[in-house]
Design a protein around this motif. Structure first.
Motif, mmCIF file in Angstrom:
data_model
loop_
_atom_site.group_PDB
_atom_site.id
_atom_site.type_symbol
_atom_site.label_atom_id
_atom_site.label_comp_id
_atom_site.label_asym_id
_atom_site.label_seq_id
_atom_site.Cartn_x
_atom_site.Cartn_y
_atom_site.Cartn_z
ATOM 1 N N SER A 267 0.995 -0.988 -0.074
ATOM 2 C CA SER A 267 0.176 0.051 0.115
ATOM 3 C C SER A 267 0.946 1.092 -0.079
ATOM 4 C CB SER A 267 -1.006 0.027 1.230
ATOM 5 O OG SER A 267 -0.255 0.139 2.625
ATOM 6 N N ARG A 268 0.237 2.369 0.056
ATOM 7 C CA ARG A 268 1.215 3.613 0.162
ATOM 8 C C ARG A 268 1.157 3.950 1.833
ATOM 9 N NH1 ARG A 268 2.567 7.147 -3.656
ATOM 10 N NH2 ARG A 268 1.817 6.793 -5.487
ATOM 11 N N GLY A 269 2.441 3.930 2.325
ATOM 12 C CA GLY A 269 2.576 3.935 3.707
ATOM 13 C C GLY A 269 2.923 2.672 4.304
ATOM 14 N N LEU A 270 3.670 2.821 5.590
ATOM 15 C CA LEU A 270 4.496 1.642 6.262
ATOM 16 C C LEU A 270 3.261 0.882 7.096
ATOM 17 C CD1 LEU A 270 7.531 3.535 7.395
ATOM 18 C CD2 LEU A 270 7.122 2.271 5.399
ATOM 19 N N GLY A 325 7.581 2.708 -10.961
ATOM 20 C CA GLY A 325 8.538 2.863 -9.710
ATOM 21 C C GLY A 325 7.561 2.518 -8.652
ATOM 22 N N VAL A 326 6.733 1.749 -8.620
ATOM 23 C CA VAL A 326 6.006 1.109 -7.385
ATOM 24 C C VAL A 326 6.880 -0.057 -6.689
ATOM 25 C CG1 VAL A 326 3.910 -0.257 -6.620
ATOM 26 C CG2 VAL A 326 3.497 1.578 -8.392
ATOM 27 N N THR A 327 6.826 0.436 -5.363
ATOM 28 C CA THR A 327 7.548 -0.778 -4.318
ATOM 29 C C THR A 327 6.750 -0.959 -3.301
ATOM 30 O OG1 THR A 327 8.876 0.887 -3.196
ATOM 31 C CG2 THR A 327 9.964 0.647 -5.211
ATOM 32 N N LYS A 328 7.244 -1.930 -2.391
ATOM 33 C CA LYS A 328 6.473 -2.000 -1.120
ATOM 34 C C LYS A 328 6.164 -0.795 -0.403
ATOM 35 C CE LYS A 328 6.146 -5.210 2.882
ATOM 36 N NZ LYS A 328 6.785 -6.391 3.299
ATOM 37 N N TYR A 329 7.389 -0.008 -0.342
ATOM 38 C CA TYR A 329 7.353 1.313 0.705
ATOM 39 C C TYR A 329 6.757 2.554 -0.161
ATOM 40 C CZ TYR A 329 9.453 -2.178 3.491
ATOM 41 O OH TYR A 329 9.547 -3.239 4.261
ATOM 42 N N PRO A 390 13.286 1.485 6.232
ATOM 43 C CA PRO A 390 12.516 2.543 6.518
ATOM 44 C C PRO A 390 11.792 2.782 7.924
ATOM 45 C CG PRO A 390 11.444 1.391 4.687
ATOM 46 C CD PRO A 390 12.750 0.765 5.032
ATOM 47 N N ASP A 391 11.236 1.658 8.325
ATOM 48 C CA ASP A 391 10.699 1.621 9.632
ATOM 49 C C ASP A 391 11.712 1.811 10.689
ATOM 50 O OD1 ASP A 391 8.328 0.911 8.474
ATOM 51 O OD2 ASP A 391 8.331 -1.332 9.260
ATOM 52 N N VAL A 392 12.915 1.183 10.595
ATOM 53 C CA VAL A 392 14.059 1.754 11.519
ATOM 54 C C VAL A 392 14.195 3.323 11.517
ATOM 55 C CG1 VAL A 392 16.338 1.239 12.295
ATOM 56 C CG2 VAL A 392 14.953 -0.703 11.501
#
Length: 543
Positions: A267-270, A325-329, A390-392
C-alpha cells in the motif's frame, strides 16, 4: 425459468451489487459477443460461472436439479446418501441428501457421475464443460453440443464491464477478474476464525478473508482455537502477534493454522505507521519468509507448471511495476547520491533486527551489524552504501546502528535517494532477506543474498547461505514473478473494496491514490519522530 447471467459477481460484503457487477443486461441494439471454444475452455479452466463462491459439500454420485423428477428405478444401486437434491428437486427414494441452494456448482458437478437437470440449468451447462453426462426432464441424454450452444447463448446475452473502472470489456477480460476472485475465495475456504489481527487492520482482514459466504470472526487465540476445533476448520493468525505456544496447542488439537502476512505490493505508507495493507498472503503450510521449512509459496515455485499465458501476464506486470516505480514502501522523494567512478559499488540493505524474516530467513545472520560485517568481508575492496530500513529510520522498529559504527564498515549511509534508482545504479545489491532483493531482480540487477528469502535458491541470485534441497528447480524471472505476485497473494482495491489483481493495485499506487490519514496514523507518525529524536539525542550525548 428466470435466467441470471452465467458469468456474474459474488455478493461481496460492504460492496453494492451494482458496483461489483461484472455483467449487465444488453442495451437494445447492442452487438452480441460470440463465445468461442477458447472462451469456453477458459471458463472451464478457471471454474467460474454460476455461484462459484458457494459452499463446497461432500461429493455425491448423482445430482438432481430443481424441478426435476427422477424415478427410483433410475437410481438403483446408488446409496441414497450419494444422491444430491437441489432445492425443488423431486425423488421418491428416502434418505437422499438435500443440498443448499448456495453451493459451488463446479465443486458439486465435477465430482459426480451424472446430472439430471433442465438443459438451461447452470448445473447442466457446467456439467457439459466438465464432460459429465446430463439427463433432461424426459430422462434422455442431452447432447453435449446442445449444452455448449446453450452456454454460448447465455454468455452472449449480457454486456461485460470492468467493475473497477465501469468501462465495457470483452468476455475474456471479465474472465480474468472472475478467475482472480475464484482464487481469492478458494484460499479462504475452511477458515473458522482469525486471531492476532491488529485492531486497525481488522476491517481489511474481514474483507480479505471472506470465503464466499462469511468472514471469520476475530477472536482471542483461545477462543479462536475452540471455534476451529468445533467447526473442524483452520485458524488464521498473524504470526508475530500470537502466543509462542499457540502452534503447539493447535497441533495438539489438530487445528491447522493459516498464517497471514503483508503481501509484496502492500500500500502507500508503512505497516508500522498503521496503514492497512493492500495485499496479504495466506499460507497453510508455513510462511514465505521462513527459509527453514516449506511454505505454500515455496511449493508453488517448486511445482507449478507456469503456462505461457501466466508468464506473459507476469512479464507485463513486471514491466508495469518497473516503469511506474511502485515498490512495497512507495516512491522515495530524495535526490540520487553520487557514486565513485572506476570502483565496484555495493548497496547493503538494512532490515528490522527483530523482524520475523530476519529471525527465520536470516540463515544465522544476527541483525544489521552482523550483516554489514559479512558484506564487507564478501566485498573487501568495494565502495559500500548502507541503506537503513524505513521503519527503523522512522523510529518505529529495532535495528538502528550509530553512524560511527556503520562507517567503520561502509563508505557512506543513504536514507533518501530513490531506492530503485540506487538499486539500478550500483554493481550489486546485498541483502539478508529484504524484499528489496526481489525488487532488484525484477529490474535486472545482480543480487547477493546472505539469508534465505523466498526468491533465493532458484538460480536467479548469488546465494551465500546453503540452499535447501527443496529449491532445486531453476526458474525464469517471470515464473518467480508469477508465483510471488499473481498466484500467492490476495489484493484488495482501495477504491472499490473489491478483491483485485496485482495489475490494478499497481495502477492505483502509480496514479497516486492515497487513503486519507486517520488520527491514529498521524499519532503513530508523531510517536515515531519522538522515538527517533530520543535515539539520536542519546547518541549525541554519548559521543
Amino acid at each position: 425459468m428466470s435466467l441470471l447471467p452465467f458469468l456474474r459477481s459474488p455478493p461481496f460484503p460492504d460492496v453494492a451489487a451494482s458496483a461489483a457487477a461484472i455483467s449487465e443486461p444488453l442495451a437494445g441494439g447492442a452487438e452480441l459477443e460470440i463465445a468461442t471454444n477458447a472462451v469456453l475452455a477458459a471458463i472451464a479452466d478457471a471454474r467460474v460461472g454460476g455461484a462459484f463462491w458457494g459452499e463446497q459439500p461432500r461429493a455425491v454420485a448423482v445430482v438432481i436439479g430443481s424441478g426435476i423428477l427422477v424415478q427410483a428405478d433410475r437410481l438403483e444401486g446408488i446409496d441414497p446418501d450419494d444422491i444430491g437434491l437441489m432445492p425443488g428437486a423431486l425423488c421418491d427414494r428416502s434418505g437422499t441428501r438435500h443440498l443448499s441452494g448456495t453451493i459451488d456448482p463446479w465443486s458439486l458437478v465435477s465430482r459426480c457421475e451424472r446430472v439430471h437437470a433442465d438443459p438451461e440449468d447452470e448445473l447442466a451447462l457446467i456439467a457439459g464443460l466438465c464432460n459429465v453426462p446430463v439427463f433432461g426432464p424426459d430422462g434422455a441424454l442431452v447432447p453435449p453440443d446442445r449444452l455448449r450452444d446453450g452456454l454460448r447463448t447465455r454468455i452472449a446475452a449480457v454486456r461485460y464491464r470492468d467493475c473497477f473502472s465501469g468501462e465495457p470489456v470483452g468476455v475474456m477480460q471479465a474472465m480474468t477478474i472472475l478467475a482472480d476472485w475464484r482464487r481469492h475465495i478458494d484460499r479462504n475456504r475452511g477458515i473458522a476464525a482469525a486471531s492476532g489481527m491488529a485492531f486497525w487492520k481488522r476491517k481489511a482482514i474481514r474483507q480479505f478473508l471472506w470465503d464466499g459466504v462469511r468472514s471469520p470472526p476475530t477472536l482471542s487465540p483461545a477462543q479462536g482455537l475452540r471455534r476451529a476445533v468445533k467447526e473442524r476448520g483452520a485458524l488464521a493468525v498473524w504470526p508475530s502477534r500470537i502466543p509462542a505456544d499457540l502452534p503447539e496447542q493447535a497441533a495438539r488439537a489438530h487445528v491447522p493454522l493459516a498464517q497471514v502476512e503483508d503481501g509484496f505490493i502492500r500500500s502507500r505508507g508503512l505497516g508500522a505507521g498503521l496503514h492497512p495493507p493492500g495485499s496479504i498472503v495466506i499460507d497453510r503450510s508455513g510462511i514465505y519468509y521462513d527459509g527453514g521449512r516449506p511454505s505454500d509459496l515455496e511449493s508453488l515455485l517448486a511445482t507449478h507448471a507456469f503456462p505461457g499465458s501466466l508468464t506473459d501476464r507476469a512479464r507485463r506486470l513486471r514491466t508495469r511495476l518497473c516503469a511506474t516505480g511502485v515498490t512495497k514502501y512507495g516512491a522515495s522523494g530524495g535526490s540520487m547520491i553520487a557514486l565513485p567512478t572506476g570502483r565496484r559499488t555495493i548497496l547493503a540493505v538494512g532490515q528490522v533486527d527483530d523482524d520475523m524474516s530476519v529471525k527465520l530467513g536470516g540463515a544465522g545472520v544476527s541483525g544489521n551489524l552482523d550483516f554489514l560485517e559479512r558484506v564487507r568481508r564478501a566485498e573487501p575492496d568495494a565502495w559500500i552504501i548502507y541503506r537503513p530500513h524505513p521503519d527503523v529510520q522512522a523510529g518505529h522498529r529495532k535495528g538502528h546502528l550509530p553512524d560511527a559504527t556503520v562507517l567503520t564498515l561502509a563508505d557512506t549511509i543513504d536514507t533518501g535517494a530513490p531506492l530503485m534508482e540506487l538499486v539500478q545504479a550500483v554493481d550489486d545489491v546485498h541483502v539478508l532477506s529484504s524484499l528489496t532483493g526481489f525488487e532488484a531482480l525484477m529490474r535486472g540487477c545482480a543480487v547477493t543474498v546472505h539469508g534465505m528469502p523466498f526468491y533465493a535458491g532458484w538460480g536467479l541470485t548469488r546465494d551465500l547461505a546453503p540452499v535447501p534441497a527443496r529449491r532445486g528447480r531453476r526458474l525464469t524471472l517471470d515464473q518467480l514473478v508469477a508465483g510471488a505476485l499473481i498466484l500467492y497473494p490476495s489484493y484488495l482495491d482501495p477504491v472499490t473494496n473489491l478483491p483485485c489483481g496485482p495489475e490494478l493495485m499497481v495502477d492505483r499506487l502509480a496514479d497516486g491514490f492515497m487513503p486519507p490519514a486517520t488520527s491514529l496514523i498521524r499519532l503513530r507518525a508523531l510517536q515515531g519522530k519522538l522515538r527517533r529524536f530520543m535515539t539520536l539525542s542519546a547518541e549525541f550525548l554519548h559521543g
